[in-house]
Structures are given as structure tokens and as C-alpha cells.
Write an enzyme that holds these catalytic residues in place. Structure first.
Site, short mmCIF file in Angstrom:
data_model
loop_
_atom_site.label_atom_id
_atom_site.label_comp_id
_atom_site.label_asym_id
_atom_site.label_seq_id
_atom_site.Cartn_x
_atom_site.Cartn_y
_atom_site.Cartn_z
N SER A 160 1.27 -1.28 0.12
CA SER A 160 0.14 0.13 0.07
C SER A 160 1.34 1.26 0.02
CB SER A 160 -0.84 -0.18 1.49
OG SER A 160 -1.50 1.57 1.21
N GLN A 162 -0.02 4.40 0.21
CA GLN A 162 -0.25 5.05 1.55
C GLN A 162 0.26 5.01 2.73
OE1 GLN A 162 -4.91 4.72 0.88
NE2 GLN A 162 -4.72 6.06 -0.48
N ASP A 305 -6.10 0.96 -9.47
CA ASP A 305 -7.50 1.76 -9.56
C ASP A 305 -7.80 1.61 -10.56
OD1 ASP A 305 -6.82 3.26 -6.94
OD2 ASP A 305 -5.20 4.59 -7.52
N LYS A 332 -11.69 0.09 -1.19
CA LYS A 332 -11.62 1.15 -1.59
C LYS A 332 -12.66 2.16 -1.57
CE LYS A 332 -7.56 0.71 -2.77
NZ LYS A 332 -6.68 0.86 -2.32
N ARG A 336 -14.97 -2.20 -4.46
CA ARG A 336 -15.01 -2.33 -5.71
C ARG A 336 -14.90 -4.13 -6.07
NH1 ARG A 336 -10.91 2.06 -6.63
NH2 ARG A 336 -12.24 3.95 -6.28
C1 S3P Z 1 -2.71 5.85 -3.21
C2 S3P Z 1 -2.16 4.65 -3.09
C3 S3P Z 1 -2.77 3.30 -3.51
C4 S3P Z 1 -4.60 3.67 -4.64
C5 S3P Z 1 -5.16 5.29 -4.33
C6 S3P Z 1 -3.70 6.00 -4.28
C7 S3P Z 1 -2.11 7.15 -3.64
O1 S3P Z 1 -3.77 2.84 -2.08
O2 S3P Z 1 -5.62 3.34 -3.88
O3 S3P Z 1 -5.74 5.51 -4.87
O4 S3P Z 1 -2.12 7.97 -3.58
O5 S3P Z 1 -0.88 6.23 -1.97
P1 S3P Z 1 -3.42 2.16 -1.26
O6 S3P Z 1 -2.50 2.76 -0.72
O7 S3P Z 1 -4.39 1.41 -0.37
O8 S3P Z 1 -3.58 0.93 -2.36
#
Ligand code: S3P
Length: 418
Positions: A160, A162, A305, A332, A336
Site C-alpha cells: 500500500s 498510502q 485503481d 476502496k 469494488r
Molecule cells: C494511492 C494509493 C493507492 C490507490 C489510491 C491512491 C496513493 O491506495 O488506490 O487511489 O496516492 O498513495 P493504497 O495505498 O491503499 O493501495
């Protein structure tokens, strides 16, 4: 409600909005850095506006002029603020790590969708650095308490960007060294931008190590978002020919092109370049006969995504496609796996759910049908593409949520909002 008619042909050259992930980071990191920065090509979608508002609340000065931003950072954030992250998972998760590192006490909250999404995945790894993050039964609101941090080794079981970014942002302010390892490399915009801002950061395969560093503001020129271009690339593959200009093609984001290779979609990249430490190119896609594909966990992070859209393409392909290892889709903006299966079936396709993915029995044609967006921007835009590529089209309810990442989406595909 939007009426979207099926079309015989779809062709054109498109300039798409700025990359959402890069825009979030350009705003957030510069707002907490020393100095001033100019950001061009920024996405002015609702998610990025949420990040901008949070950073203003924390004391940064941000001026906007169309898609250009001027940011004056504040290395010490205001204490005890209430921060509204709206619908944005990237805002709440990255900011939790950034605030923890700055020993800033704050409460982060969001809308109903965001309040149902898991936050322990950031709270737990951050606690290994000494942070104290209180969630509400594992979800938002999230309270960040002020604690000094020390570097740590953090292994996460699900890739991830994030979570990785939250840990790295905390790590930048922690004493010592922080190393984060994920199973498969997720998007690396944070690593690239922190390096450009002067952080002591080193990437080694799926591991990233960061040491305590001061961040200096940096100008960013944001390329178009491949996740937004993907809808126009898909329309080229299904219905004619499309050229998407100046699209970010960072290799951690180009899973859609891997899916195109497997599906047999004809595409080419030209005018390659680099801006702000990120690769970009124009992408030309042409109408193609598609065959069934198999995607597994290894493929997922680089196309996370785009998976609803890729599943839709599978519904127009020949044969049975299988997507597995994509359990993350369940958490998400909507579930999804469920909403993508519903979307394909509503349009006359044949799709069933797996616990961690989808089976799509391709029919080469879809008749069309009516559906709801489930208030998920990517489901709304995937449904619009499906309707446009179908025989009879359909009615889409609550499609306005595309403004989260793509405010003028319907205008660009030529659908009247009337
Ligand atoms: C993102 C990371 C992804 C993605 C999200 C944007 C980011 O999420 O799905 O739309 O900008 O770091 P995850 O880290 O939860 O997979």
C-alpha cells in the site's frame, strides 16, 4: 441522472487532469517544508482540495491560479486542529503519518465512505515508531497524539502506497533510521518527491530506508493522471482511436499497459520525457480484438485503481478472464469487487465475485443498462465507458462523484450533464 448513449465510434486527442497521487504529495509535503514552491498542472479534484484545506488549517499558505499553486510551507503545524479529509484515503492516511512525525496533535475525519475504511493499517505500523494514533474502532475519526518518534523496521503484509508513505513521512522526523518493506512495490511518488526535497532516502527493491531529514520546498510539474487517462485509453481500444497527451508513466503505475499487452490491445507511447522526477509520454490506443486474461497478486499494485475498468474490458473480450489477489478492492471508496461485478452484470455482461477478485465471462458485446455509481468515482467513470461502448447505452445515477478525481469527465467524453 445522466443518459449515456452507446456509440459506434470514439476518437480524439485528450489532455487529462493532473495526477491525483502526485498532486496530494506536492501540496502536503511542500506545505510542511521550509521555503516556497510552485506547482503546475495540479489536479483540482475534490480529494486534492481536501488535502489543500487540511494544510491551510495547519498553517500553510496556499494560493491557487487555475491549475497552478503557490505554497508557502510551515515547518511547525498548528496544534489541536480538526481536519476534514472528505472522501480521500490518501489525505487521511498520509497526513496521519506526517502529523505524527511533527509531534502535532490533531483529529482527522471524513465522509461516510472514508469513515468506513480501515485505519489500523496506518495506526499499527506508526506505533512501531512510537506514535500514538487512536482510531474509532479501527476507523476514522483518527486522533494523532504528540509523541517523540524513533526509527524502526516496519514490514507490511499488504502492499500500500498510502501506508508506506505514512511510515516514511513519520520516519523523516524520527530519530535514527526507518525501513519499510512491502510484499510488492506500490507506487513510489513519495520516495521520489522526498528525495527531491532533500530527504536522506534509499530504495532497495521492495524496501525503503529513510533517515531523519529536513524537507525543502520543491517546484513540481504534475503530469496527467494515467488513472484518468485509462478511461480514454479503454474507449480507444473498444471503439476507435484515442491519443492521451502528457500522461505520467511511472513504472509503478503502468499496470494498465501490462493488462493491455495481455488483452492484445494495440497501443504505443511517444514523446517520452521526464518532469519533476516522473516519466511521462503520449499514449495512442487503437481499436483491438481482445482475448481473455489472467491477473494475479503480482500484477495488482501497479493497476489497483484501474481494475474495475480492466474487468470491464474483459467483459468485451473473448473468453473467461480471472482476476485474483485483489482483496484490497473491497476496502476502496466502495467494495469494488462487489460494485464492479454489479456494474458488468447491469450492462448485460457475466461477472461473478471471488473473495479476492472476479471471474468475467467475456461476450464481446454488452447490451447496456441503467446503474448507480455507488458514490464511487472510479465506478461512475467505468460505468460511463461501459454504457458508451454498449449497444443501447444506459442511465447513470449519481455520476457527479467523478469530481473526486476528474471534475470535467462528462464534458470530455461528450456527455451532456443536462
Ligand atoms: C494511492 C494509493 C493507492 C490507490 C489510491 C491512491 C496513493 O491506495 O488506490 O487511489 O496516492 O498513495 P493504497 O495505498 O491503499 O493501495
Amino acid at each position: 441522472m445522466q443518459r449515456i448513449d452507446g456509440r459506434e465510434y470514439f476518437e480524439g486527442e485528450f489532455t487529462l487532469p493532473g495526477d491525483k497521487s502526485i498532486t496530494h504529495r506536492a501540496i502536503m509535503f511542500n506545505a510542511g517544508a521550509e521555503g516556497e514552491a510552485h506547482v503546475t498542472g495540479a489536479l483540482m479534484g475534490e480529494d486534492c482540495l481536501s488535502t489543500m484545506e487540511c494544510m491551510r488549517t495547519l498553517g500553510a499558505e496556499i494560493q491557487t491560479d487555475g491549475n497552478a499553486l503557490h505554497i508557502k510551507g510551515t515547518p511547525s503545524f498548528k496544534q489541536n486542529q480538526q481536519l476534514n479529509c472528505g472522501n480521500s484515503g490518501t489525505t487521511i492516511r498520509l497526513l496521519t503519518g506526517f502529523l505524527a512525525g511533527k509531534q502535532t496533535q490533531a483529529t482527522l475525519f471524513g465522509d461516510a465512505s472514508l469513515s468506513s475504511r480501515p485505519m489500523k493499517r496506518v495506526a499499527e505500523p506508526l506505533s512501531l515508531l512510537g506514535a500514538e494514533i487512536q482510531t474509532t474502532d479501527g476507523r476514522a475519526p483518527v486522533h494523532v497524539l504528540s509523541k517523540p518518534l524513533r526509527g524502526a523496521k516496519v514490514d507490511i503484509s499488504v502492499s500500500s502506497a498510502q501506508v508506506k508513505s505514512a511510515v516514511l513521512l513519520a520516519g523523516v522526523s524520527a530519530d535514527g533510521e526507518t525501513t519499510l518493506t512491502e510484499p510488492i512495490q506500490s507506487r513510489d511518488h513519495t520516495e521520489r518527491m522526498l528525495a527531491a526535497m532533500g530527504a536522506d532516502i534509499c530504495v532497495n527493491g521492495n524496501s525503503v530506508t529513510v533517515k531523519k531529514s529536513k524537507l525543502h520546498a520543491v517546484d513540481v510539474c504534475v503530469p496527467a493522471d494515467i488513472s484518468s487517462a485509462a478511461y480514454f485509453m479503454a474507449l480507444g481500444a473498444l471503439k476507435g482511436k484515442t491519443l492521451c497527451k502528457n500522461v505520467g508513466v511511472n513504472p509503478t503505475r503502468t499496470g494498465i499497459l501490462t493488462a493491455f499487452d495481455k488483452l492484445g490491445v494495440k497501443y504505443s507511447l511517444c514523446n517520452r520525457g521526464v518532469s519533476g522526477g516522473e516519466e511521462k509520454a503520449d499514449i495512442l490506443v487503437e481499436k483491438s480484438d481482445m482475448r481473455a486474461i489472467c491477473l494475479t497478486a503480482q500484477d495488482v499494485p501497479a493497476m489497483i485503481d484501474e481494475l474495475p475498468l480492466i474487468a470491464l474490458l474483459c467483459a468485451f473480450a473473448d473468453g473467461e478472464s480471472r482476476i485474483t489477489g485483489a482483496k484490497e478492492l473491497r476496502v476502496k471508496e466502495s467494495d469494488r469487487i462487489r460494485t464492479t461485478a454489479a456494474l458488468i452484470n447491469r450492462l448485460g455482461g457475466d461477472c461473478s465475485e471471488l473473495p479476492d477478485g472476479l471471474i468475467i465471462r467475456g461476450k464481446r458485446k454488452l447490451c447496456g443498462g441503467d446503474m448507480d455509481s455507488y458514490l464511487d468515482h472510479r465506478i461512475a467513470m467505468t460505468a460511463a465507458v461501459g454504457m458508451l461502448a454498449s449497444e443501447k447505452g444506459g442511465n447513470l445515477s449519481r455520476g457527479e462523484c467523478c469530481a473526486i478525481s476528474f471534475p470535467d469527465f462528462f464534458e470530455k467524453i461528450g456527455v451532456n450533464l443536462g
